[in-house]
Enzyme design. Structure first.
Site, PDB file in Angstrom:
ATOM      1  N   LYS A 174       0.005 -15.500  11.984  1.00  0.00           N
ATOM      2  CA  LYS A 174      -1.401 -14.883  12.120  1.00  0.00           C
ATOM      3  C   LYS A 174      -1.955 -14.584  10.996  1.00  0.00           C
ATOM      4  CE  LYS A 174      -3.426 -10.328  13.294  1.00  0.00           C
ATOM      5  NZ  LYS A 174      -4.085 -10.615  12.045  1.00  0.00           N
ATOM      6  N   GLU A 249       6.561  -6.351   3.096  1.00  0.00           N
ATOM      7  CA  GLU A 249       6.119  -6.026   1.991  1.00  0.00           C
ATOM      8  C   GLU A 249       4.806  -5.238   2.155  1.00  0.00           C
ATOM      9  OE1 GLU A 249       3.859  -6.332  -0.994  1.00  0.00           O
ATOM     10  OE2 GLU A 249       3.698  -8.147  -0.848  1.00  0.00           O
ATOM     11  N   CYS A 283      -1.375  -5.636  -4.091  1.00  0.00           N
ATOM     12  CA  CYS A 283      -0.358  -4.640  -3.778  1.00  0.00           C
ATOM     13  C   CYS A 283       0.238  -3.949  -5.151  1.00  0.00           C
ATOM     14  CB  CYS A 283       0.580  -5.465  -2.820  1.00  0.00           C
ATOM     15  SG  CYS A 283       1.338  -6.708  -3.320  1.00  0.00           S
ATOM     16  N   GLU A 384      -2.881   4.698  -2.060  1.00  0.00           N
ATOM     17  CA  GLU A 384      -3.113   3.169  -2.324  1.00  0.00           C
ATOM     18  C   GLU A 384      -4.571   3.146  -1.994  1.00  0.00           C
ATOM     19  OE1 GLU A 384      -1.342  -1.079  -2.102  1.00  0.00           O
ATOM     20  OE2 GLU A 384      -1.517   0.065  -0.425  1.00  0.00           O
TER      21      GLU A 384
END
Length: 490
Positions: A174, A249, A283, A384
């Site tokens: 996906k 992750e 990230c 974040e």
């Protein structure tokens, strides 16, 4: 305009509901493609195809050398189509040409790495009491569900697809809803390379539909997800149904520690690179710069001076150093955090605004943004942001720097800048993160593991660790003296 399709059991097709989503060029807001909205039924069909292909042995039954030939062929085709893929990646994601070019090159390298690795010895034998010979072999897990984010559309896809295929699994993939273009080209390349029907399957669509179906399915044996910590938790809960293997992750809020004995200009340069590369949509971005007090003011002044000169604009233009934010939704999220930072009392030393001049009026662009005078309890320090926004903190002594670095729920990455080698190693060993650097920021290699501590995830991508995520370990014991054991006497 491109009309994208699902790829299920070796066929390109529309979604069952015939619905599609507009794929937007973030630098211009132009519609560049129509992407199908895959349904639960589409996803289940892809899973069924992958399961049947796995059980048939059409891929898992091939030798490691045979699988490697396909992976080498895919890598060669990525090289052949390099310029086309760079153009599409820039259009799809908003990256600069330099960033996209690096990603496409590294994707090819990743396929070659796993093509080579899978042919190397990976079994074990044990010296156990006779008459038994004990050994361990590694086998594919089965059907691998692979879910990737939008910030590295090609590279993140390959980080999962290459080891999954190398290990002998079949896949249901996906792509991110908003960046499916280069992933589609990758599946075209795999089809051209001759990957058998049913081995690789792709379903575009919403995470709440396609991703959820993949994660919940009892016919999916391993799920590998890269994305936010919030969605990672949902994947983890969904995967518990059949106790499938998971690799997650997730997010980061990574520290970049600058000691007063660091090479100053090097620390400035990597401070910029750590946060403004990829427009901060990385990230592992160095979104918290932690500077020793004796050089704090000087560091802030120089970082602001350099950041002012970063050339922002459409990624396909020559000389552009920082491209667009990937979507209007992400743009608004970043602007919201900038507003929060101001409300929390942080000092906005640079930026903070959307850019609309010099050809940027129709795209999603933000100035490089720097906050100073921040405290650890501020949201802009703890959460974040995933954009070109950095906070700069101050410390006095080594132990305070370590405490500040680890004062977060995340543990993905971190760096230390110092010309005292012993101190640098001492500090980096105490930083609770899975990917770390000394006197540099961001370089990573296919040979080395990628992943984090704490709420930054579970498992590792890349290297031998990335291959192991897609393998089961089997113990085999062989009796070399075939005769009754004699345990029971009658």
């Amino acid at each position: 305009m491109m009309d994208l399709k699902l790829y299920i059991n070796g066929e390109w097709r529309s979604s069952r509901n015939k619905e599609s989503a507009d794929i937007i060029n973030p630098a211009t807001q132009e519609i560049v493609a129509k992407s199908p909205r895959g349904t639960k039924e589409d996803t289940e069909e892809a899973i069924k195809a992958a399961k049947e292909a796995f059980e048939s042995g059409v891929w898992s039954g091939k030798t490691a050398q045979e699988r490697a030939k396909y992976l080498f062929k895919i890598a060669d085709k990525l090289d052949e189509k390099h310029n086309e893929l760079v153009k599409l990646e820039v259009m799809d994601n908003g990256k600069t040409k330099a960033e996209a070019s690096f990603d496409i090159n590294d994707a090819a390298t990743c396929f070659r790495y796993y093509a080579g690795l899978i042919t190397k010895p990976d079994g074990e034998t044990y010296d156990v009491p006779e008459p038994v010979q004990a050994m361990v072999v590694r086998e594919p897990v089965g059907v691998a569900g692979l879910i990737v984010p939008w910030n590295f559309p090609m590279l993140m896809s390959v980080w999962k697809i290459a080891p999954a295929l190398a290990a002998g699994n079949t896949i249901v993939f996906k792509p991110a809803e908003i960046t499916p273009v280069t992933a589609t080209k990758l599946f075209e390349i795999m089809e051209e390379a001759g990957i058998p029907k049913g081995v690789v399957n792709m379903v575009m669509g919403e995470g709440s539909v396609v991703g959820q179906t993949i994660s919940e399915s009892n016919d999916v044996d391993v799920v590998s997800f890269t994305g936010s910590t919030e969605i990672g938790r949902r994947v983890m809960r969904a995967a518990a149904g059949n106790m499938k293997k998971i690799s997650l992750e997730l997010g980061g809020k990574s520290p970049n520690i600058i000691f007063d004995d660091a090479d100053f200009e090097t620390a400035i340069d990597y401070g910029l690179f750590g946060i403004f590369f990829g427009a901060g949509q990385v990230c592992s971005a160095g979104s918290r710069i932690i500077v020793q007090e004796d050089i704090y003011d000087k560091y802030v002044e120089r970082l602001v001076e350099r950041a002012k000169n970063i050339k922002v604009g459409p990624g396909n233009q020559e000389g552009v150093e920082m491209g667009a934010i990937v979507s209007e939704k992400q743009l608004n999220r970043i602007l919201k955090y900038i507003k929060i930072g101001k409300q929390e009392g942080a000092t906005l030393a640079l930026g903070g605004n959307r850019l609309t001049k010099n050809g940027m009026d129709k795209g999603y662009f933000i100035e490089p943004t720097i906050f100073t005078n921040v405290t650890s309890d501020m949201r802009i320090v703890q959460e974040e942001i995933f954009g070109p926004v950095v906070v700069i903190q101050k410390f006095k002594e080594e132990e305070e720097a370590i405490k500040l670095a680890n004062d977060t729920d995340f543990g993905l990455a971190g760096a230390v800048f110092s010309q005292d080698g012993a101190k640098a190693l001492r500090v980096i060993k105490k930083v609770r993160a899975g990917i770390t650097w000394v006197n540099t920021y961001h370089p990573t290699f296919n040979e080395a593991p990628w992943g984090g501590y704490k709420q930054s995830g579970i498992g590792r991508s890349l290297g031998t660790y990335g291959l192991e995520d897609f393998q089961e370990v089997k113990q085999i014991n062989i009796n070399l003296a075939v005769e009754p054991v004699g345990w029971f006497k009658n």
